[in-house]
Design a protein around this motif. Structure first.
Motif, PDB file in Angstrom:
ATOM      1  N   PRO A  20       0.829  -1.209   0.000  1.00 32.98           N
ATOM      2  CA  PRO A  20       0.000   0.000   0.000  1.00 32.98           C
ATOM      3  C   PRO A  20       0.865   1.262   0.000  1.00 32.98           C
ATOM      4  CG  PRO A  20      -0.811  -1.593   1.596  1.00 32.98           C
ATOM      5  CD  PRO A  20       0.507  -2.105   1.121  1.00 32.98           C
ATOM      6  N   LEU A  21       0.359   2.299  -0.661  1.00 30.14           N
ATOM      7  CA  LEU A  21       1.078   3.565  -0.788  1.00 30.14           C
ATOM      8  C   LEU A  21       0.215   4.689  -0.251  1.00 30.14           C
ATOM      9  CD1 LEU A  21       3.282   5.476  -2.083  1.00 30.14           C
ATOM     10  CD2 LEU A  21       1.853   5.434  -4.141  1.00 30.14           C
ATOM     11  N   SER A  22       0.813   5.606   0.524  1.00 26.44           N
ATOM     12  CA  SER A  22       0.139   6.826   0.963  1.00 26.44           C
ATOM     13  C   SER A  22       1.017   8.011   0.585  1.00 26.44           C
ATOM     14  CB  SER A  22      -0.099   6.821   2.476  1.00 26.44           C
ATOM     15  OG  SER A  22      -1.076   5.869   2.832  1.00 26.44           O
ATOM     16  N   VAL A  37       0.309   4.176 -10.628  1.00 24.20           N
ATOM     17  CA  VAL A  37      -0.068   3.331  -9.499  1.00 24.20           C
ATOM     18  C   VAL A  37      -0.190   1.883  -9.955  1.00 24.20           C
ATOM     19  CG1 VAL A  37      -1.803   2.905  -7.724  1.00 24.20           C
ATOM     20  CG2 VAL A  37      -1.286   5.256  -8.423  1.00 24.20           C
ATOM     21  N   THR A  94       0.090  -0.680  -7.286  1.00 22.08           N
ATOM     22  CA  THR A  94       0.067  -1.329  -5.984  1.00 22.08           C
ATOM     23  C   THR A  94      -1.339  -1.834  -5.686  1.00 22.08           C
ATOM     24  OG1 THR A  94      -0.504   0.705  -4.815  1.00 22.08           O
ATOM     25  CG2 THR A  94       1.829   0.286  -5.176  1.00 22.08           C
ATOM     26  N   SER A 153      -3.165  -0.948  -3.142  1.00 19.20           N
ATOM     27  CA  SER A 153      -3.977   0.207  -2.746  1.00 19.20           C
ATOM     28  C   SER A 153      -3.078   1.422  -2.597  1.00 19.20           C
ATOM     29  CB  SER A 153      -4.725  -0.050  -1.436  1.00 19.20           C
ATOM     30  OG  SER A 153      -3.824  -0.205  -0.359  1.00 19.20           O
ATOM     31  N   ALA A 154      -3.654   2.584  -2.887  1.00 20.30           N
ATOM     32  CA  ALA A 154      -2.911   3.841  -2.759  1.00 20.30           C
ATOM     33  C   ALA A 154      -3.865   4.940  -2.344  1.00 20.30           C
ATOM     34  CB  ALA A 154      -2.218   4.204  -4.074  1.00 20.30           C
ATOM     35  N   GLN A 210      -3.441   4.477 -13.299  1.00 16.87           N
ATOM     36  CA  GLN A 210      -3.649   3.356 -12.380  1.00 16.87           C
ATOM     37  C   GLN A 210      -3.917   2.097 -13.192  1.00 16.87           C
ATOM     38  OE1 GLN A 210      -7.275   3.421 -10.187  1.00 16.87           O
ATOM     39  NE2 GLN A 210      -6.710   1.775  -8.798  1.00 16.87           N
ATOM     40  N   LEU A 253      -7.393   2.976  -5.802  1.00 20.31           N
ATOM     41  CA  LEU A 253      -6.766   4.288  -5.718  1.00 20.31           C
ATOM     42  C   LEU A 253      -7.764   5.276  -5.139  1.00 20.31           C
ATOM     43  CD1 LEU A 253      -4.587   6.415  -6.337  1.00 20.31           C
ATOM     44  CD2 LEU A 253      -5.502   6.566  -8.672  1.00 20.31           C
TER      45      LEU A 253
END
Length: 284
Positions: A3-5, A27, A29, A31-32, A53, A58
């Motif tokens: 996951p990315l934030s 994107v 991943t 989840s982001a 994405q 996302l």
């Protein structure tokens, strides 16, 4: 796949990620989450998206996404945000997207929810129309809620499935163009466009409880073979309230209020299958 934030700390207008040749964010991943940032192209825009994405979820919240300010025809179809693939979903909330090119594109089976977002254009000052704000390809699904669209060649082009609820369309060439089936447009304010809602050939939709006012051509236009249930709308001061092309599909026009439409409240082809029930028509 982690996951990315990516969350801005401070005034989003001062936290700028700019790109002139390549996407600012790609994107891939599971989840982001992107929040409180500004994404910006050069003045002439990109032929690639600012944000791409290809899988996962996302979430984009409280972001400012700025595209080309020059109305260059080569960029009109280039979307700022592109969501692609069967296993992708975007949730975009409380953002502002301003550009003279395309806005958001869903393709290849992607899904999306867009809420409380403003789609604006630089071209409004000159009285011209920009690219498509939200373009949903066949096989995709979208829910739009409480969004605003202005000065677009088309506010929403919906060839997939989904719903448009409590949105505002003003000063567009066409507010909403429907190409797909099983679409619901409800509780929207659709005013001062050239055409409010356009159902293309063989599309199918339910249009209910909308305010369709002062559109310069038609409030609602149905192409040949298009089917629709048009229920409980207020259709006021358009040039033509509803225009149905021949041959008509299965069309039900029921419990609408037509008031002061200039040429005709309802314009039907000869020997059509259109059913009219319990409408209130006051013609000037």
């Amino acid at each position: 796949d982690k996951p990315l934030s990516l969350i801005g700390d401070g005034n989003r207008d001062e936290i700028v990620i700019q790109s002139s040749k390549e996407p600012s964010l790609r994107v891939e991943t599971s989840s982001a989450k992107i929040q409180n940032l500004t994404f910006q192209t050069s003045e002439t825009g990109l032929l690639v998206p600012l944000i791409e994405q290809y899988q996962g979820l996302l979430q984009i919240e409280n972001c400012l996404i700025l595209g080309a300010s020059q109305r260059d025809i080569s960029h009109l179809m280039a979307a700022l945000v592109t969501i692609s693939g069967m296993n992708t979903m975007v949730i975009l909330r409380k953002c502002k997207i301003k550009t003279s090119q395309g806005g958001i594109l869903l393709q290849q089976g992607a899904q999306g929810t867009l809420q409380e977002t403003i789609f604006d254009s630089y071209s409004g000052d000159s009285g011209t129309f920009s690219g498509i704000a939200v373009n949903i390809k066949k096989g995709c699904q979208i829910q739009l809620q409480n969004c605003e669209f202005s000065w677009r060649r088309c506010g929403v082009l919906l060839a997939g499935r989904g719903g448009v609820d409590h949105c505002t369309f003003k000063s567009n060439e066409v507010g909403i163009t429907l190409v797909g089936k099983d679409i619901i447009v409800q509780n929207c304010n659709i005013h001062t466009n050239l055409t409010g809602i356009l159902l293309q050939v063989d599309s199918q939709a339910t249009i209910t409880q909308n305010r369709i006012v002062e559109n310069q051509k038609e409030g609602i236009r149905l192409g040949a073979g298009a089917s629709a249930s048009i229920l409980s709308n207020r259709i006021v001061k358009n040039n033509i309230g509803i225009h149905v092309e021949s041959p008509a599909g299965d069309v039900l026009i029921k419990k609408n209020r037509f008031l002061q439409n200039s040429q005709k409240s309802i314009d039907l082809p000869f020997l059509s299958k259109v059913v009219l029930e319990e409408n209130d028509i006051i013609h000037p």
